[in-house]
Design a protein around this motif. Structure first.
Motif, PDB file in Angstrom:
ATOM      1  N   GLU A  31       0.820  -1.222   0.000  1.00 46.96           N
ATOM      2  CA  GLU A  31       0.000   0.000   0.000  1.00 46.96           C
ATOM      3  C   GLU A  31       0.851   1.269   0.000  1.00 46.96           C
ATOM      4  O   GLU A  31       0.374   2.342  -0.397  1.00 46.96           O
ATOM      5  N   ALA A  32       2.094   1.179   0.476  1.00 42.86           N
ATOM      6  CA  ALA A  32       2.948   2.367   0.551  1.00 42.86           C
ATOM      7  C   ALA A  32       3.439   2.826  -0.815  1.00 42.86           C
ATOM      8  O   ALA A  32       3.800   3.991  -0.999  1.00 42.86           O
ATOM      9  N   ALA A  33       3.450   1.931  -1.797  1.00 46.58           N
ATOM     10  CA  ALA A  33       4.046   2.238  -3.104  1.00 46.58           C
ATOM     11  C   ALA A  33       3.379   3.439  -3.773  1.00 46.58           C
ATOM     12  O   ALA A  33       4.054   4.254  -4.416  1.00 46.58           O
ATOM     13  N   ALA A  34       2.071   3.563  -3.635  1.00 46.82           N
ATOM     14  CA  ALA A  34       1.346   4.637  -4.312  1.00 46.82           C
ATOM     15  C   ALA A  34       1.714   6.017  -3.789  1.00 46.82           C
ATOM     16  O   ALA A  34       1.454   7.031  -4.450  1.00 46.82           O
ATOM     17  N   LEU A  35       2.327   6.070  -2.607  1.00 44.84           N
ATOM     18  CA  LEU A  35       2.646   7.349  -1.983  1.00 44.84           C
ATOM     19  C   LEU A  35       4.120   7.709  -2.074  1.00 44.84           C
ATOM     20  O   LEU A  35       4.550   8.713  -1.505  1.00 44.84           O
ATOM     21  N   LEU A  36       4.904   6.892  -2.760  1.00 47.92           N
ATOM     22  CA  LEU A  36       6.346   7.123  -2.860  1.00 47.92           C
ATOM     23  C   LEU A  36       6.776   7.198  -4.315  1.00 47.92           C
ATOM     24  O   LEU A  36       6.462   6.310  -5.108  1.00 47.92           O
ATOM     25  N   ARG A  37       7.514   8.242  -4.657  1.00 50.07           N
ATOM     26  CA  ARG A  37       8.100   8.364  -5.987  1.00 50.07           C
ATOM     27  C   ARG A  37       9.557   7.945  -5.912  1.00 50.07           C
ATOM     28  O   ARG A  37      10.313   8.446  -5.086  1.00 50.07           O
ATOM     29  N   CYS A  38       9.937   7.029  -6.778  1.00 48.27           N
ATOM     30  CA  CYS A  38      11.295   6.501  -6.725  1.00 48.27           C
ATOM     31  C   CYS A  38      11.821   6.332  -8.145  1.00 48.27           C
ATOM     32  O   CYS A  38      11.122   5.829  -9.024  1.00 48.27           O
ATOM     33  N   ARG A  39      13.065   6.726  -8.372  1.00 55.48           N
ATOM     34  CA  ARG A  39      13.657   6.585  -9.705  1.00 55.48           C
ATOM     35  C   ARG A  39      14.160   5.175  -9.960  1.00 55.48           C
ATOM     36  O   ARG A  39      14.463   4.814 -11.095  1.00 55.48           O
ATOM     37  N   GLY A  40      14.235   4.357  -8.887  1.00 53.88           N
ATOM     38  CA  GLY A  40      14.723   2.991  -9.023  1.00 53.88           C
ATOM     39  C   GLY A  40      13.607   1.970  -8.901  1.00 53.88           C
ATOM     40  O   GLY A  40      12.433   2.265  -9.130  1.00 53.88           O
ATOM     41  N   PHE A  41      13.953   0.757  -8.479  1.00 46.03           N
ATOM     42  CA  PHE A  41      12.966  -0.319  -8.343  1.00 46.03           C
ATOM     43  C   PHE A  41      12.179  -0.188  -7.038  1.00 46.03           C
ATOM     44  O   PHE A  41      12.623   0.449  -6.079  1.00 46.03           O
ATOM     45  N   VAL A  42      11.017  -0.794  -7.019  1.00 40.95           N
ATOM     46  CA  VAL A  42      10.173  -0.833  -5.820  1.00 40.95           C
ATOM     47  C   VAL A  42       9.762  -2.281  -5.603  1.00 40.95           C
ATOM     48  O   VAL A  42       9.144  -2.891  -6.476  1.00 40.95           O
ATOM     49  N   GLU A  43      10.101  -2.840  -4.440  1.00 39.26           N
ATOM     50  CA  GLU A  43       9.758  -4.228  -4.137  1.00 39.26           C
ATOM     51  C   GLU A  43       9.124  -4.336  -2.754  1.00 39.26           C
ATOM     52  O   GLU A  43       9.555  -3.670  -1.807  1.00 39.26           O
ATOM     53  N   VAL A  44       8.097  -5.167  -2.656  1.00 34.77           N
ATOM     54  CA  VAL A  44       7.453  -5.429  -1.369  1.00 34.77           C
ATOM     55  C   VAL A  44       8.150  -6.635  -0.753  1.00 34.77           C
ATOM     56  O   VAL A  44       7.899  -7.778  -1.129  1.00 34.77           O
ATOM     57  N   THR A  45       9.031  -6.365   0.179  1.00 33.61           N
ATOM     58  CA  THR A  45       9.838  -7.422   0.800  1.00 33.61           C
ATOM     59  C   THR A  45       9.257  -7.892   2.129  1.00 33.61           C
ATOM     60  O   THR A  45       9.594  -8.974   2.606  1.00 33.61           O
ATOM     61  N   GLY A  46       8.390  -7.074   2.729  1.00 35.95           N
ATOM     62  CA  GLY A  46       8.008  -7.297   4.118  1.00 35.95           C
ATOM     63  C   GLY A  46       9.018  -6.620   5.023  1.00 35.95           C
ATOM     64  O   GLY A  46      10.029  -6.078   4.560  1.00 35.95           O
ATOM     65  N   ASN A  47       8.760  -6.624   6.312  1.00 33.35           N
ATOM     66  CA  ASN A  47       9.646  -5.978   7.276  1.00 33.35           C
ATOM     67  C   ASN A  47      10.601  -6.986   7.907  1.00 33.35           C
ATOM     68  O   ASN A  47      10.204  -8.103   8.236  1.00 33.35           O
ATOM     69  N   PRO A  48      11.862  -6.597   8.079  1.00 34.06           N
ATOM     70  CA  PRO A  48      12.865  -7.536   8.597  1.00 34.06           C
ATOM     71  C   PRO A  48      12.648  -7.862  10.072  1.00 34.06           C
ATOM     72  O   PRO A  48      12.471  -6.970  10.897  1.00 34.06           O
ATOM     73  N   ILE A  49      12.655  -9.151  10.380  1.00 32.91           N
ATOM     74  CA  ILE A  49      12.532  -9.600  11.767  1.00 32.91           C
ATOM     75  C   ILE A  49      13.662 -10.571  12.083  1.00 32.91           C
ATOM     76  O   ILE A  49      14.255 -11.174  11.184  1.00 32.91           O
ATOM     77  N   ARG A  50      13.949 -10.733  13.350  1.00 32.60           N
ATOM     78  CA  ARG A  50      14.999 -11.658  13.782  1.00 32.60           C
ATOM     79  C   ARG A  50      14.593 -13.099  13.498  1.00 32.60           C
ATOM     80  O   ARG A  50      13.421 -13.462  13.608  1.00 32.60           O
ATOM     81  N   SER A  51      15.570 -13.928  13.188  1.00 33.94           N
ATOM     82  CA  SER A  51      15.282 -15.326  12.847  1.00 33.94           C
ATOM     83  C   SER A  51      14.695 -16.096  14.022  1.00 33.94           C
ATOM     84  O   SER A  51      13.911 -17.032  13.826  1.00 33.94           O
ATOM     85  N   ASP A  52      15.031 -15.701  15.261  1.00 35.43           N
ATOM     86  CA  ASP A  52      14.538 -16.463  16.412  1.00 35.43           C
ATOM     87  C   ASP A  52      13.046 -16.253  16.657  1.00 35.43           C
ATOM     88  O   ASP A  52      12.426 -17.010  17.409  1.00 35.43           O
ATOM     89  N   VAL A  53      12.447 -15.244  16.007  1.00 40.28           N
ATOM     90  CA  VAL A  53      11.003 -15.032  16.156  1.00 40.28           C
ATOM     91  C   VAL A  53      10.231 -16.232  15.633  1.00 40.28           C
ATOM     92  O   VAL A  53       9.179 -16.610  16.178  1.00 40.28           O
ATOM     93  N   THR A  54      10.724 -16.875  14.585  1.00 39.13           N
ATOM     94  CA  THR A  54      10.002 -17.984  13.959  1.00 39.13           C
ATOM     95  C   THR A  54      10.536 -19.364  14.345  1.00 39.13           C
ATOM     96  O   THR A  54       9.972 -20.369  13.929  1.00 39.13           O
ATOM     97  N   SER A  55      11.601 -19.407  15.127  1.00 39.61           N
ATOM     98  CA  SER A  55      12.238 -20.714  15.392  1.00 39.61           C
ATOM     99  C   SER A  55      11.805 -21.373  16.698  1.00 39.61           C
ATOM    100  O   SER A  55      12.035 -22.563  16.899  1.00 39.61           O
ATOM    101  N   VAL A  56      11.171 -20.627  17.607  1.00 37.92           N
ATOM    102  CA  VAL A  56      10.804 -21.178  18.911  1.00 37.92           C
ATOM    103  C   VAL A  56       9.513 -21.987  18.796  1.00 37.92           C
ATOM    104  O   VAL A  56       8.501 -21.495  18.302  1.00 37.92           O
ATOM    105  N   THR A  57       9.539 -23.227  19.273  1.00 38.18           N
ATOM    106  CA  THR A  57       8.346 -24.075  19.250  1.00 38.18           C
ATOM    107  C   THR A  57       7.386 -23.674  20.365  1.00 38.18           C
ATOM    108  O   THR A  57       7.757 -22.962  21.305  1.00 38.18           O
ATOM    109  N   ARG A  58       6.155 -24.157  20.249  1.00 37.89           N
ATOM    110  CA  ARG A  58       5.156 -23.863  21.284  1.00 37.89           C
ATOM    111  C   ARG A  58       5.608 -24.408  22.641  1.00 37.89           C
ATOM    112  O   ARG A  58       5.507 -23.732  23.664  1.00 37.89           O
ATOM    113  N   LEU A  59       6.113 -25.632  22.650  1.00 33.22           N
ATOM    114  CA  LEU A  59       6.557 -26.260  23.898  1.00 33.22           C
ATOM    115  C   LEU A  59       7.689 -25.469  24.531  1.00 33.22           C
ATOM    116  O   LEU A  59       7.687 -25.191  25.733  1.00 33.22           O
TER     117      LEU A  59
END
Length: 374
Positions: free
Chosen positions: A147-175
């Motif tokens: 959604e941010a792309a429509a509000l930004l003018r850029c002379r280069g490429f525009v890619e939706v990468t998502g926001n960077p998070i630490r790897s341990d956020v997704t590695s911990v099991t429920r237990l």
């Protein structure tokens, strides 16, 4: 590889920069990375703690209204740009990365004047004013939300990468997450947090609905009050001396000032109640956790509400505006989801579909692309 990262003000801008820096360094051990921050933000504490060199330059909040403050802002920004140009000439980076905060304005302006390659990482669905102004000089944009792309003018490429998070956020099991937080992995878990400083409105609603929350069968609840609110809540509500006890257990509720181990919390969470900061949403979706978002009403240009609206539209979350948050409304939304497993699971799946746990890898790929190709 020489990279300069401009990031300042709040953790929401600084942590993405640190996550990107860590990912670059893990792939290129000889990479030289320098951070540039303001002379008054959290970066003065956070960046050195993570082992990176920090240079601080003058910067200031961009006033929206014409006043004498505009003159002061212009003066500080001018000084900041001169300092940034001097640093850029000394360090001679291959790439300048901006992750937000007022300091990115002078740094990216200086980089543009010196014809340096620029990559901007914008976290929010509604980009901040600094990035809206400087995006036109960028070689590329890495967006947290399309959604941010429509509000930004850029002379280069525009890619939706998502926001960077630490790897341990997704590695911990429920237990493992439940074990680390001292919880029961067999019970459904609700995590309520207003961030490190806490949220008064959320705390008041939780306090008012505590009698009902304690009757929520099959559920356990962790309520992180925020450090500045914990003492008064501990004494007034639970009659506990906060100086000797930072973990209060009241039936199925656990009350703490702050959750230091958020990867463990995400690992065992079935439902979150939180503000709608871009990184919180990125972590919640990466784990596929249903959420009730209460956007911070004073966030610049109401960007938290816009973040939450994206999640509501995807049916991955419920939003309660801060002005509409009452004990009755909070209990109604929590109990409705707690009693409807099908809806809760559908929201969790929708959240997971929105998640981009590999965002930092995508961003490092863009860094490599810009450095390796003229």
């Amino acid at each position: 590889m020489r990279i300069l990262i401009a990031a300042g003000g709040t953790g929401g801008h600084i942590y993405p920069g640190l996550t990107i820096a860590d990912a670059i360094r893990s792939r290129y051990s000889d990479a030289e990375i320098v951070f540039v921050g303001s002379d008054r933000g959290l970066e003065g504490e956070l960046v050195p703690r993570h082992g990176y060199r920090l240079e601080q330059i003058p910067s200031a909040y961009l006033e929206r209204k014409l006043s004498l403050a505009v003159v002061r802002t212009a003066w500080r920004s001018g000084r900041g740009t001169l300092a940034a140009v001097s640093l850029l000439r000394q360090f001679a980076p291959d790439l300048v990365v901006g992750t937000g905060g007022y300091v990115t304005g002078p740094v990216l302006l200086g980089a543009a004047l010196l014809r340096k390659k620029i990559l901007i990482q914008e976290q929010n669905a509604y980009p901040g004013i600094t990035n809206r102004l400087v995006a036109r000089w960028a070689s590329g944009l890495a967006l947290g939300y399309g959604e941010a792309a429509a509000l930004l003018r850029c002379r280069g490429f525009v890619e939706v990468t998502g926001n960077p998070i630490r790897s341990d956020v997704t590695s911990v099991t429920r237990l493992e997450g439940a074990r680390r937080l001292g919880l029961d992995s067999a019970r459904r878990t609700l995590i309520i947090t207003g961030g490190s400083q806490g949220a008064r409105s959320i705390n008041q609603a939780v306090e008012g609905a505590s009698a009902q929350l304690k009757e929520l069968k099959g559920w356990q609840i962790v309520h992180a009050t925020g450090k500045r609110h914990f003492g008064s809540i501990a004494e007034r509500v639970y009659h506990v001396n906060p100086a000797t006890n930072e973990r209060i257990v009241d039936g199925n509720m656990v009350i703490v000032p702050y959750i230091h181990d958020m990867p463990a919390a995400y690992g065992c969470a079935d439902l979150m109640v939180s503000r709608a900061g871009a990184l919180s949403i990125a972590e919640t979706t990466a784990r596929g956790v249903a959420a009730i978002y209460v956007p911070f009403p004073y966030a610049s240009e109401d960007h938290q509400r816009k973040n939450a609206e994206v999640m509501v539209k995807a049916k991955a979350a419920v939003m309660i505006l801060d002005a509409e948050l009452t004990k009755e409304r909070l209990w109604s939304e929590i109990s409705s989801l707690a009693e409807d497993s099908a809806r809760l699971n559908a929201m969790a799946q929708a959240a997971k579909n929105m998640g981009k746990p590999d965002a930092v890898k995508r961003i490092v790929g863009l860094v490599e692309r810009l450095i390796q190709h003229p």
